[in-house]
Scaffold this active site. Structure first.
Site, PDB file in Angstrom:
ATOM      1  CD  GLN A  11       0.311  -0.898   3.235  1.00  0.00           C
ATOM      2  OE1 GLN A  11       0.663  -1.879   2.594  1.00  0.00           O
ATOM      3  NE2 GLN A  11       0.423  -0.827   4.549  1.00  0.00           N
ATOM      4  CB  SER A  12       4.447   1.890   0.504  1.00  0.00           C
ATOM      5  OG  SER A  12       5.363   2.934   0.231  1.00  0.00           O
TER       6      SER A  12
END
Length: 198
Positions: A11-12
């Site tokens: 999700q970064s």
């Protein structure tokens, strides 16, 4: 063969911005790239960091500007506030771990597809159908994550412990022996190091 341990959280935004470059650098140097997804929300407090919600607004404002500039520089679409940013990252991480164990597909493509789903397509990257589609599009059996669930959950937890022990404190983070490279903006340094120039 040189091994690059790639600690990441799917999700970064910075993992998304790294794109295929880690895999391309590894291939260029005949190195083995090992994907080590982890729970970054647990990594930060254990290594002196804070999750986004706990950071000072000035840090978050800067991060938003910086990501927008990096995305423009790299020619990728990046939504500053994606709808599903807070979705559970574990299912996609488990799928990556299971796919890596199974082999036979494009891991970099899967990572890129999950990042694109979240940051450019407005999709819930924790949704089973989104994950299965990303697996299938990159040459993996869409059911691979279902079969490898227990092993993947154990590996996900172990990756966090290994990261803390290795001095990892953010993502993307690359470890080659005793050398550490943090951030998608240090990929050129990783490349130069593998060339023996750093």
């Amino acid at each position: 063969m040189t091994q690059i341990d790639y600690f990441l959280a799917l999700q970064s935004p910075y993992v998304y911005l790294a794109g295929r470059r880690p895999a391309e650098i590894a291939a260029k140097h005949g190195a083995k790239l090992v994907y080590r997804p982890l729970d970054v929300a647990q990594l930060f407090p254990r290594t002196g960091g804070k999750v986004r919600e706990e950071r000072h607004p000035s840090r978050n404002d800067y991060g938003t500007q910086d990501r927008a500039r990096q995305a423009r520089k790299l020619g990728v679409t990046l939504d500053a506030a994606p709808l599903f940013r807070s979705a559970n990252p574990a299912p996609a991480a488990y799928a990556l771990i299971a796919a890596q164990a199974a082999g036979g597909g494009d891991l970099a493509g899967f990572v890129q597809a999950i990042g694109r789903a979240l940051w450019a397509e407005g999709k819930d990257f924790s949704d089973d159908e989104v994950i299965r589609a990303a697996l299938a599009a990159n040459g993996f059996d869409p059911a691979v994550a279902d079969r490898g669930m227990l092993m993947a959950a154990e590996t996900y937890a172990a990756n966090l412990e290994d990261a803390v022990a290795a001095g990892v404190f953010g993502v993307p983070f690359f470890v080659v022996g005793d050398q550490k490279f943090w951030g998608q903006d240090r990929l050129d340094d990783l490349d130069l190091y593998l060339q023996g120039k750093l």
